[in-house]
Scaffold this motif. Sequence first.
Motif, PDB file in Angstrom:
ATOM      1  N   ARG A 191      -2.695  43.263  45.964  1.00  0.00           N
ATOM      2  CA  ARG A 191      -1.806  44.165  46.690  1.00  0.00           C
ATOM      3  C   ARG A 191      -0.424  44.171  46.030  1.00  0.00           C
ATOM      4  NH1 ARG A 191      -3.329  42.529  51.431  1.00  0.00           N
ATOM      5  NH2 ARG A 191      -4.876  44.184  51.714  1.00  0.00           N
ATOM      6  N   LYS A 195       1.347  47.315  43.109  1.00  0.00           N
ATOM      7  CA  LYS A 195       2.699  47.859  43.205  1.00  0.00           C
ATOM      8  C   LYS A 195       3.425  47.736  41.866  1.00  0.00           C
ATOM      9  CE  LYS A 195       3.109  46.753  48.134  1.00  0.00           C
ATOM     10  NZ  LYS A 195       3.788  45.899  49.142  1.00  0.00           N
ATOM     11  N   GLN A 199       4.824  50.821  39.236  1.00  0.00           N
ATOM     12  CA  GLN A 199       6.149  50.871  38.620  1.00  0.00           C
ATOM     13  C   GLN A 199       6.044  50.954  37.098  1.00  0.00           C
ATOM     14  OE1 GLN A 199       9.256  51.204  40.103  1.00  0.00           O
ATOM     15  NE2 GLN A 199       9.743  51.633  37.963  1.00  0.00           N
ATOM     16  N   TYR A 318      -4.330  52.396  47.491  1.00  0.00           N
ATOM     17  CA  TYR A 318      -3.452  53.086  46.539  1.00  0.00           C
ATOM     18  C   TYR A 318      -4.192  54.286  45.967  1.00  0.00           C
ATOM     19  CZ  TYR A 318      -0.814  48.776  46.977  1.00  0.00           C
ATOM     20  OH  TYR A 318      -0.105  47.718  47.488  1.00  0.00           O
TER      21      TYR A 318
END
Length: 439
Positions: A191, A195, A199, A318
Motif C-alpha cells: 500500500r 503510492k 509519484q 489503485y
Amino acid sequence: MSVSSKHPNATGSKSTLPQMIAEKLTFTLPLDYQDAAKGEINVFARTLVHKDKQHLELPWLVYFQGGPGFAAQRPVSHSGWIKRALTEYRVLLLDQRGTGLSTPVNATSLAHLDDAGKADYLSHFRADNIIRDAEAIRAILSPDTPWTILGQSFGGFCVLRYLSVAAHGLKEAFITGGIPPLGRSADEVYRATYKRVLQKNRDFHQRFTDAAPLLADLHRYLLEHPVLLPPGQQLTPQMLQLLGIHLGMEDGPESVYYLLEQALQFTPSGNRINPLFVERFAQMLDYNTNPLFAVLHEAIYCEQQASNWAAHRIRAEYPQFDAAPPAPLLLTGEMIFPWMFDCFEHLKPLKGCAELLAAKTDWPPLYDPAALANNTVPVAAAIYSEDMFVEMDFSLETAKQVANLKYWLTSEYEHNGIRMDGERIFDRLIAINRGACLR
C-alpha cells in the motif's frame, strides 16, 4: 594468509583484478538446518583482498546482496564501496543460497519435484537460512572473531535477521537502502510502495514530456499486434508495465525512456515493433533468469501469515494502473503478480509452487524485537528518503526499535546508491559507526 590454506573446499583458483586478488570458495551446507535428511547444498563465495595486503591478517567484511534471488556482484574494478572496504578488510562476496554459483534454483533444477516438493524446498531460501549459512561459513573462516557485514536492500533485511539471532558473530554492521519493516504486513508494505510508484510515474512524465504518448502508442500496438519476446513469450501491456521497477533506480528513468522512444518504427505501411526494443526489453527484466526473486519476494515480509499475492490484491486499490487507452499507461514497481507465472517462460513451471508459497501461513518469524531492542552491535544505515522499494517511514519506524543503530537520511540517492557512489556512502557509514564528526 591464503584463504584456501584454511578451507578444504577452496578451489585454489585465484584471479588477478585491478588492484585486487580474488579467490573462489565453495561450502557444503545443510538445506534444512533442522533436518539433515533433506540433504545438502553448495554455497559459493568470492574473497577479495587488496593486492598489497594479501598476506596480512585482515578482518572480514561480508556483503549481502539485494534481492532476494540475486548473486553477489562480480567485481571488475577497484572502485566504489569495494575500494573503500579493501583499505582495511578482506571482503567476502556471498552468493546467497540458490543464486550465482551456489546450488542453482530454477525450473530445470527443480523439475524432479512436484509442486509441494518445490514449495517445501524453496521455503528454505529466506533470510533465516541465509544467515545460518553465514554463521556456518564464519565458523570456518573466522571461528574466534566476529566479522563485519554490509547489506544492500534485501541484504539489509539479512542484517536485521543476523542481529536478531546471531549478534555474537558480528563486530559491526552497515545497511544501505534496506531497513525492513517490523510488525508490518505485506499488504501495508505494498500500500505504501504503490503510492511511491505513482509519484515516480509523475516524476518520470514531468522529466520526459513525450513519454505518455510513447507509452500510449505502444500500449495500443500491443493490444492489436502480437509481439513475441525471447524465448517465445508474448509481450502484454501488463508485462510492459513491469519496466517501472527501473523508475526507482539512479539512471533507471533514462534507460526506460530511451527504450520507449525506440519501441516503434514508423513505416509507410504503419507502425512496426523495433527488434532492438524486443531484445533490450527482455534484458531489462530478471524474472526468467532469477526465479527466486519472483517466487519468494513477498515471503520476505511474512511471519506467521500468508502473503496471498499481496501486491496483486492491493493493486485493486489503485485503479490508475489499469486504465485503458487513451489514458496514459502507468508503470508498476517491485511487485510480483500471479499472472507473471503464465507469461514468463521460465516461471511457468513454478506456478503451482508459487501458489502454495503465497498461501503458506506458517512462515517462521524472521526478527526478534527483544534482541533488536537490546542490540549492542554498532549499526550504521543509509536511508534514502525517495526510495521506491523500501518505504522511508517504515525504515525510520524500525530504526527506533533497534538499539545502537544510527542512520543517515538523505535525498541524494535512489535505491541503488551503493552502486552509483559506493565509496562515499560506505565511507560515511563507517564514520557514523565509529563516531567521527561529519560535515
